[in-house]
Design a protein around this motif. Sequence first.
Motif, PDB file in Angstrom:
ATOM      1  N   TYR A   1    -109.083  78.908  50.827  1.00  0.00           N
ATOM      2  CA  TYR A   1    -108.642  77.781  51.680  1.00  0.00           C
ATOM      3  C   TYR A   1    -109.116  77.701  52.968  1.00  0.00           C
ATOM      4  O   TYR A   1    -108.614  76.623  53.657  1.00  0.00           O
ATOM      5  CB  TYR A   1    -107.168  77.503  51.503  1.00  0.00           C
TER       6      TYR A   1
ATOM      7  N   LEU B   1    -107.772  84.343  50.683  1.00  0.00           N
ATOM      8  CA  LEU B   1    -107.399  83.603  51.802  1.00  0.00           C
ATOM      9  C   LEU B   1    -108.805  82.512  51.919  1.00  0.00           C
ATOM     10  O   LEU B   1    -108.648  81.547  52.436  1.00  0.00           O
ATOM     11  CB  LEU B   1    -107.105  84.229  53.055  1.00  0.00           C
TER      12      LEU B   1
ATOM     13  N   ARG C   1    -101.196  81.549  40.506  1.00  0.00           N
ATOM     14  CA  ARG C   1    -100.537  80.212  41.214  1.00  0.00           C
ATOM     15  C   ARG C   1    -101.246  79.878  42.573  1.00  0.00           C
ATOM     16  O   ARG C   1    -101.674  78.663  42.821  1.00  0.00           O
ATOM     17  CB  ARG C   1     -98.989  80.326  41.729  1.00  0.00           C
ATOM     18  N   PHE C   2    -101.783  80.942  43.206  1.00  0.00           N
ATOM     19  CA  PHE C   2    -102.492  80.554  44.445  1.00  0.00           C
ATOM     20  C   PHE C   2    -103.880  80.137  44.452  1.00  0.00           C
ATOM     21  O   PHE C   2    -104.078  79.188  45.077  1.00  0.00           O
ATOM     22  CB  PHE C   2    -102.495  82.055  45.391  1.00  0.00           C
TER      23      PHE C   2
ATOM     24  N   PHE D   1    -101.992  74.141  56.235  1.00  0.00           N
ATOM     25  CA  PHE D   1    -101.962  73.673  54.857  1.00  0.00           C
ATOM     26  C   PHE D   1    -101.497  74.530  53.619  1.00  0.00           C
ATOM     27  O   PHE D   1    -100.883  74.693  52.591  1.00  0.00           O
ATOM     28  CB  PHE D   1    -103.189  72.796  54.315  1.00  0.00           C
ATOM     29  N   LEU D   2    -102.274  76.052  53.755  1.00  0.00           N
ATOM     30  CA  LEU D   2    -102.168  76.954  52.984  1.00  0.00           C
ATOM     31  C   LEU D   2    -100.314  77.519  53.061  1.00  0.00           C
ATOM     32  O   LEU D   2    -100.121  77.887  52.161  1.00  0.00           O
ATOM     33  CB  LEU D   2    -102.895  78.248  53.786  1.00  0.00           C
TER      34      LEU D   2
ATOM     35  N   PRO E   1     -98.153  85.291  41.464  1.00  0.00           N
ATOM     36  CA  PRO E   1     -98.625  84.691  42.601  1.00  0.00           C
ATOM     37  C   PRO E   1     -99.840  84.340  42.899  1.00  0.00           C
ATOM     38  O   PRO E   1    -100.302  83.314  43.458  1.00  0.00           O
ATOM     39  CB  PRO E   1     -97.962  85.548  43.805  1.00  0.00           C
TER      40      PRO E   1
ATOM     41  N   PRO F   1    -103.349  73.152  44.716  1.00  0.00           N
ATOM     42  CA  PRO F   1    -102.347  72.302  44.783  1.00  0.00           C
ATOM     43  C   PRO F   1    -102.625  70.690  44.506  1.00  0.00           C
ATOM     44  O   PRO F   1    -103.733  70.331  45.050  1.00  0.00           O
ATOM     45  CB  PRO F   1    -101.331  72.632  46.006  1.00  0.00           C
TER      46      PRO F   1
ATOM     47  N   MET G   1     -99.370  84.957  50.623  1.00  0.00           N
ATOM     48  CA  MET G   1    -100.652  85.585  50.570  1.00  0.00           C
ATOM     49  C   MET G   1    -101.070  86.057  52.164  1.00  0.00           C
ATOM     50  O   MET G   1    -101.385  87.164  52.573  1.00  0.00           O
ATOM     51  CB  MET G   1    -101.671  84.560  50.269  1.00  0.00           C
TER      52      MET G   1
ATOM     53  N   THR H   1     -98.345  74.147  51.577  1.00  0.00           N
ATOM     54  CA  THR H   1     -98.663  73.363  50.190  1.00  0.00           C
ATOM     55  C   THR H   1     -99.188  74.227  49.288  1.00  0.00           C
ATOM     56  O   THR H   1     -98.784  74.054  48.080  1.00  0.00           O
ATOM     57  CB  THR H   1     -99.518  72.108  50.628  1.00  0.00           C
ATOM     58  N   VAL H   2     -99.961  75.173  49.694  1.00  0.00           N
ATOM     59  CA  VAL H   2    -100.607  76.018  48.545  1.00  0.00           C
ATOM     60  C   VAL H   2     -99.492  76.915  48.024  1.00  0.00           C
ATOM     61  O   VAL H   2     -98.662  77.567  48.916  1.00  0.00           O
ATOM     62  CB  VAL H   2    -101.666  76.753  48.895  1.00  0.00           C
ATOM     63  N   PRO H   3     -99.105  77.059  46.534  1.00  0.00           N
ATOM     64  CA  PRO H   3     -98.133  77.974  46.264  1.00  0.00           C
ATOM     65  C   PRO H   3     -98.560  79.453  46.664  1.00  0.00           C
ATOM     66  O   PRO H   3     -99.791  79.977  46.186  1.00  0.00           O
ATOM     67  CB  PRO H   3     -98.472  77.812  44.706  1.00  0.00           C
ATOM     68  N   PHE H   4     -97.434  79.911  47.088  1.00  0.00           N
ATOM     69  CA  PHE H   4     -97.606  81.457  47.480  1.00  0.00           C
ATOM     70  C   PHE H   4     -98.515  81.504  48.564  1.00  0.00           C
ATOM     71  O   PHE H   4     -98.920  82.657  49.246  1.00  0.00           O
ATOM     72  CB  PHE H   4     -98.070  82.321  46.399  1.00  0.00           C
ATOM     73  N   GLY H   5     -98.940  80.584  49.083  1.00  0.00           N
ATOM     74  CA  GLY H   5     -99.838  80.615  50.463  1.00  0.00           C
ATOM     75  C   GLY H   5     -99.423  81.673  51.551  1.00  0.00           C
ATOM     76  O   GLY H   5     -99.767  82.260  51.917  1.00  0.00           O
TER      77      GLY H   5
END
Lengths: 149, 398
Positions: free
Chosen positions: B61, B58, A28-29, B75-76, A25, A33, B86, B79-83
């Motif tokens: 973003y 964090l 990816r994070f 958005f976090l 994760p 994106p 987190m 859209t952000v993967p695993f946002g």
Amino acid sequence: MERRSFLDWFLTTTIGALAASVLYPVVRFISPPEVPEASANQVEAGPVNDPELMERAFKILRFGAEPVILVRAGEGDFRAFTATCTHLDCIVEFRRQQGVIFCNCHSGVFDLTGRNVAGPPPRPLTPFRVHVVPPAGAGQPATLVVERA
Amino acid sequence: VARVRAAYEWLDERLSLTPAVDKLREKTVPSHRFSVYYYLGGVTLFFFLVQVVTGILLMLYYRPSAQEAFESVEFLMTTVPFGWLMRSVHSWSAHLTVFFAFLHLATVFFVRAYRRPRELTWITGVLLLFLILAFGFSGYLLPWNQLAFFATKVGTEIAGSVPVVGEWTVRFLRGGDRVTGGTLSRFYGWHVAILPALTTVLLLVHLLLVQLHGMSVPPGQVATARRRRPMKFFPHYALRDLFAWIAALGVLATLAALFPWELGDKADPFAPAFADIKPEWYFMFMFETLKWVPGGEVAGVAYEAFPIMFFGLAGLIVLLVPFLDRGAQDERQRRGVTVAGVAAVAFVVGMTALGYRSLVPLWALLGSVALLALLGWFLREPEPGDGHRGGAKPREIV
């Protein structure tokens, strides 16, 4: 399989799985994106006698998120190119005295066809098409429209 | 193995690691009835470290402005993967840091671990707790949603009723007369720079002192600790600590994945506060106490100021416990101190329960006591009479 080697294997796999489930994760994070950029196929560039265009002989347009340079090469001669230098992404300007497009970052020089003629830039600037749209009514100036070639 | 050995020797020659390693090898942890309390500081540290890591992530973003903060968090999360994960881990871990810091404080208090020569360990610990609460308060505003906005308005306004310094404090906290984008920038600065810097220094001192003095044996457990063999720090205690950390990670991951934190609506300074505005649970007992105080003033001081000054005084008392409890200095456990501690816990839990009109805080208290007892049993060092030497008892494999 011996008990010790089984336990070693079991422990390593568990720690590996744990590390992977934390790291995946995170990796990816931190990878940004994909965000679709607002893109345009043509933009209006204002009237032919735009003060900025008359004075400096160029202006930078917003083509979506992309900067485009519009050059007034002569009376009624408008040209447009992508404004980002092919060397390292700086924004170029038009130098009227020398009649060249110049990049101040590393002294890259392009001619008025966009060709890289001196300095470090490796490729020419991508040209855009410029249309002069006749005035809508009497007494109004013609306007310019820049279009992706 | 030979290579690891060579690498170690290379480093040792330059950093002289051997004295530290020898000390670690010799280090032991006392065994007695309350040994399990020794893990709580470590668990708090674990959650705090999670905060550091997820907080930094964090920041990649987050945008600290009234115009963009809410949108950047949105958005976090979308859209952000695993946002979402987190952010959820960061807020759950924040709650758990506070919870375990409180638990750590309470257990250390009841076993009198603050007595000579550990007064400074206690003081740095209490200051760290205050910093953790400040982290919670400043972090709450950052998503710039309705709940955060009003909680911050109320929270900062409370300081205003204190005589003399109140007005200045409110302006100082808000960065102006109102809660605005300026407050957000200010809270962000506190949250990601000032508080972390202070915490790093205090935490290093705190941990250094713990290493310097070793673990304290509670006055009532000295005989037991002498009778039982102390647990070797390495590997026995360290492995149990690791187990506690992995369990903590498991709990955190479960909570974050199953109950992700909501974002709510964007803050609107011109919308009415909605029903059910409340602060974070760890401020609830103060919030609820304030609700019970009627309006009015005496000698120009609002009634409201009294509970606030009372909590300020209570904080000071907690900070100075090692110097107030004189009996502890000669290894006596005065009953009055225990009673005061129990009363404080009862007040905090009771007011929290009243604030939520729910018995959950009481269950949380009983749950933590039960959890500690269970962990204490699970992580215990076997008695010397158990018929083996050193380490855990080898178990039969069926």
